[in-house]
Design a protein around this motif. Structure first.
Motif, mmCIF file in Angstrom:
data_model
loop_
_atom_site.group_PDB
_atom_site.id
_atom_site.type_symbol
_atom_site.label_atom_id
_atom_site.label_comp_id
_atom_site.label_asym_id
_atom_site.label_seq_id
_atom_site.Cartn_x
_atom_site.Cartn_y
_atom_site.Cartn_z
ATOM 1 N N ALA A 149 52.510 92.380 97.427
ATOM 2 C CA ALA A 149 53.242 91.597 96.438
ATOM 3 C C ALA A 149 52.410 90.378 96.055
ATOM 4 N N THR A 150 52.876 89.697 95.026
ATOM 5 C CA THR A 150 52.156 88.519 94.551
ATOM 6 C C THR A 150 52.878 87.240 94.960
ATOM 7 N N THR A 151 52.274 86.133 94.601
ATOM 8 C CA THR A 151 52.878 84.817 94.821
ATOM 9 C C THR A 151 53.905 84.491 93.746
ATOM 10 N N GLY A 152 54.264 85.458 92.921
ATOM 11 C CA GLY A 152 55.180 85.214 91.814
ATOM 12 C C GLY A 152 56.593 84.897 92.254
ATOM 13 N N GLY A 153 56.987 83.637 92.123
ATOM 14 C CA GLY A 153 58.358 83.245 92.432
ATOM 15 C C GLY A 153 58.711 83.442 93.889
ATOM 16 N N SER A 154 59.781 84.207 94.126
ATOM 17 C CA SER A 154 60.344 84.342 95.477
ATOM 18 C C SER A 154 59.722 85.467 96.294
ATOM 19 N N LEU A 155 58.796 86.225 95.741
ATOM 20 C CA LEU A 155 58.287 87.400 96.458
ATOM 21 C C LEU A 155 57.772 87.068 97.862
ATOM 22 N N PRO A 156 57.045 85.966 98.065
ATOM 23 C CA PRO A 156 56.632 85.657 99.435
ATOM 24 C C PRO A 156 57.806 85.442 100.391
ATOM 25 N N GLU A 157 58.949 84.946 99.880
ATOM 26 C CA GLU A 157 60.126 84.757 100.729
ATOM 27 C C GLU A 157 60.723 86.101 101.141
ATOM 28 N N VAL A 158 60.688 87.071 100.239
ATOM 29 C CA VAL A 158 61.235 88.388 100.541
ATOM 30 C C VAL A 158 60.310 89.152 101.491
ATOM 31 N N VAL A 159 59.030 89.146 101.193
ATOM 32 C CA VAL A 159 58.068 89.954 101.943
ATOM 33 C C VAL A 159 57.732 89.323 103.285
ATOM 34 N N GLY A 160 57.603 88.000 103.324
ATOM 35 C CA GLY A 160 57.259 87.328 104.571
ATOM 36 C C GLY A 160 55.949 87.826 105.145
ATOM 37 N N GLU A 161 55.928 88.007 106.478
ATOM 38 C CA GLU A 161 54.722 88.499 107.161
ATOM 39 C C GLU A 161 54.666 90.022 107.213
ATOM 40 N N ALA A 162 55.615 90.679 106.547
ATOM 41 C CA ALA A 162 55.699 92.138 106.626
ATOM 42 C C ALA A 162 54.991 92.835 105.471
ATOM 43 N N GLY A 163 54.139 92.104 104.749
ATOM 44 C CA GLY A 163 53.393 92.686 103.648
ATOM 45 C C GLY A 163 52.184 91.842 103.334
ATOM 46 N N VAL A 164 51.460 92.232 102.305
ATOM 47 C CA VAL A 164 50.264 91.516 101.868
ATOM 48 C C VAL A 164 50.608 90.739 100.602
ATOM 49 N N ILE A 165 50.263 89.458 100.570
ATOM 50 C CA ILE A 165 50.534 88.603 99.421
ATOM 51 C C ILE A 165 49.217 88.216 98.755
ATOM 52 N N VAL A 166 49.154 88.386 97.425
ATOM 53 C CA VAL A 166 47.968 88.005 96.665
ATOM 54 C C VAL A 166 48.398 87.107 95.505
ATOM 55 N N PRO A 167 47.483 86.337 94.919
ATOM 56 C CA PRO A 167 47.842 85.499 93.759
ATOM 57 C C PRO A 167 48.320 86.371 92.594
ATOM 58 N N HIS A 168 49.324 85.875 91.866
ATOM 59 C CA HIS A 168 49.808 86.640 90.711
ATOM 60 C C HIS A 168 48.789 86.561 89.555
ATOM 61 N N SER A 169 48.907 87.499 88.652
ATOM 62 C CA SER A 169 48.069 87.547 87.434
ATOM 63 C C SER A 169 46.586 87.633 87.770
ATOM 64 N N ASN A 170 46.252 88.327 88.862
ATOM 65 C CA ASN A 170 44.883 88.339 89.363
ATOM 66 C C ASN A 170 44.466 89.775 89.712
ATOM 67 N N PRO A 171 43.960 90.551 88.733
ATOM 68 C CA PRO A 171 43.577 91.942 89.012
ATOM 69 C C PRO A 171 42.539 92.101 90.122
ATOM 70 N N PRO A 172 41.490 91.268 90.198
ATOM 71 C CA PRO A 172 40.533 91.451 91.297
ATOM 72 C C PRO A 172 41.170 91.299 92.679
ATOM 73 N N ALA A 173 42.094 90.330 92.836
ATOM 74 C CA ALA A 173 42.761 90.147 94.123
ATOM 75 C C ALA A 173 43.635 91.349 94.456
ATOM 76 N N LEU A 174 44.327 91.880 93.453
ATOM 77 C CA LEU A 174 45.142 93.079 93.666
ATOM 78 C C LEU A 174 44.269 94.260 94.082
ATOM 79 N N ALA A 175 43.160 94.445 93.366
ATOM 80 C CA ALA A 175 42.277 95.574 93.673
ATOM 81 C C ALA A 175 41.723 95.475 95.085
ATOM 82 N N ALA A 176 41.341 94.264 95.511
ATOM 83 C CA ALA A 176 40.790 94.091 96.861
ATOM 84 C C ALA A 176 41.837 94.394 97.924
ATOM 85 N N ALA A 177 43.070 93.935 97.703
ATOM 86 C CA ALA A 177 44.134 94.175 98.682
ATOM 87 C C ALA A 177 44.472 95.661 98.771
ATOM 88 N N ILE A 178 44.506 96.331 97.620
ATOM 89 C CA ILE A 178 44.790 97.766 97.610
ATOM 90 C C ILE A 178 43.697 98.534 98.349
#
Length: 454
Positions: free
Chosen positions: A371-400
């Motif tokens: 998930a991204t840093t968009g709004g509340s997503l870090p609150e929902v995901v917590g430590e149970a997922g990977v968080i990347v900056p929103h609107s950032n395709p390179p960060a998404l690609a690296a995490a995937i």
């Protein structure tokens, strides 16, 4: 008024302790506040079908969870109407429903000249406005004039209309929920428009926000669904934070569950997102996916959503991957659960979310989530997922890429995700918390009564 059914598997509400109340307090109010009878709850929502978005999902689940606690619940809604539990009553409040009309200008009828509300809805829609929250509120206030006595409290689902205040002034306590301030949608939508004329049309459509901001400031208490939403409501709506009560949404952990009988694929990404809503950030995932395909040509991307002619289709053609991205629509909840069970990774690429149901539902299915840093997503995901900056395709690609190369990490995140949903995001918890807030609103409306738990 709908009647809650007796069920052996219904949630058991903890009885409230008797309270000392001022002389003259109505007996039925005392009984409700002390837990001696069910609350009679009215849930208004101007459009409530789950397919219309998160507000429709919320309406279906919060009404069911309140009925599970034994309360009497009615939903009053404009079209498209909600999908409700059989124990929940539905009051249909018809509108012109012009978004379902192929030619809204031709929808004019002479009788509209005798109805100020209908005429305004037709005129506003055809001049680029969005009047449904306002006109729903006016119709609801008119409907409620002789029915105030049938309910103990009204819980608004982010209609935030003048009609809500009219009903409150008739004597019915009102609680508001703000999922996120629509000012966020407005800024992001306008920023993504290709020319000044389109920017003006978007600005015109969002004119209903002036009403919502003014109404939100007059409601007390107001439920917010995340700390992120709370911060943004204070900033954009100028609502006093002392009036706000944080209650996270729930996730349907029974429906959205792990399916060990379904084999998880090794190269399949899945996302649930509206294709051309800039807020959902799908275009950034598509750009990340196009980059990953250069070294992982077998990688699949499935989108739970409908592709229309628009910016996303243009981007897919530009990148030459129109045939690689699979859009799937019209799925039942069972089918969505199956898709999450098949996916290697579930992704929530939103630029902003007030809560983020898709991320929570994927987690509940035991899927590893990015998930991204968009709004509340870090609150929902917590430590149970990977968080990347929103609107950032390179960060998404690296995490995937990292998760694709680490199956053990994926398995661990899937396990943690399911555990987090069961621990933090059950609808039963949400319903119990909102009932406490209903009683707070009833207390304020009845001369500052004190009840157990206040």
């Amino acid at each position: 008024m709908s009647q809650a059914l007796d069920r052996q598997d219904a949630f058991e509400e903890t009885p409230a302790k008797p309270a000392t109340l001022p002389p003259g307090t109505p007996d039925d109010v005392i009984a409700a506040l002390n837990g001696d009878r069910p609350l009679r709850i009215l849930l208004p929502s101007y459009r409530s079908n789950p397919t219309t978005g998160g507000q429709g999902v919320y309406m279906r689940h919060i009404s069911k969870a309140l009925a599970e606690l034994g309360h009497q619940v009615d939903v009053i809604s404009g079209p498209p109407y909600p999908d409700l539990d059989p124990r929940v009553g539905l009051i249909k409040l018809p509108s012109l429903d012009l978004y379902a009309t192929p030619h809204p200008i031709r929808a004019f009828r002479p009788w509209m000249l005798t109805s100020r509300i209908d005429l305004f809805e037709w005129w506003s829609h055809n001049w680029g406005g969005f009047s449904e929250p306002y006109t729903f509120g006016e119709r609801m206030a008119r409907y409620m004039k002789t029915r105030i006595h049938e309910y103990d409290v009204m819980h608004d689902n982010q209609t935030l209309c003048w009609g809500m205040l009219k009903v409150r002034d008739m004597g019915l306590p009102v609680v508001g929920t703000i999922h996120h301030p629509i000012t966020m949608d407005k800024r992001i939508d306008i920023a993504h428009m290709p020319n000044p004329w389109m920017k003006f049309l978007k600005w015109r459509w969002y004119s209903f926000l002036n009403m919502q901001m003014k109404v939100a400031r007059q409601l007390d208490p107001v439920i917010v669904v995340s700390e992120s939403t709370k911060r943004d409501v204070v900033k954009d709506f100028k609502v006093d934070p002392k009036k706000m009560r944080l209650v996270y949404h729930g996730i349907d952990h029974i429906q959205f569950r792990p399916r060990p009988d379904i084999e998880r694929q090794k190269n399949r990404l899945i996302v649930c997102a509206s294709a051309d809503v800039p807020l959902k950030g799908l275009i950034y995932l598509i750009r990340a996916y196009a980059e990953l395909l250069k070294t992982r040509p077998e990688l699949e991307l499935y989108v739970i959503g409908k592709l229309r002619e628009g910016p996303t289709a243009v981007e897919l053609r530009k990148l030459g991957i129109m045939d690689k991205v699979h859009f799937i629509t019209g799925l039942s909840d069972d089918e969505i659960t199956e898709e999450y069970a098949k996916a290697t990774i579930a992704i929530s690429p939103s630029v902003y979310e007030g809560f983020g149901f898709p991320a929570g539902e994927a987690m509940s299915c035991g899927a590893p989530v990015i998930a991204t840093t968009g709004g509340s997503l870090p609150e929902v995901v917590g430590e149970a997922g990977v968080i990347v900056p929103h609107s950032n395709p390179p960060a998404l690609a690296a995490a995937i890429a990292d998760l694709l190369d680490n199956p053990a990490k994926r398995d661990e995140l899937g396990r943690l995700a399911r555990e987090r949903i069961l621990r933090e995001f059950k609808w039963e918890h949400t319903a119990r918390n909102v009932v406490d807030i209903y009683k707070e609103a009833m207390t304020h409306a009845n001369g500052g009564l004190k009840y157990a738990g206040a």
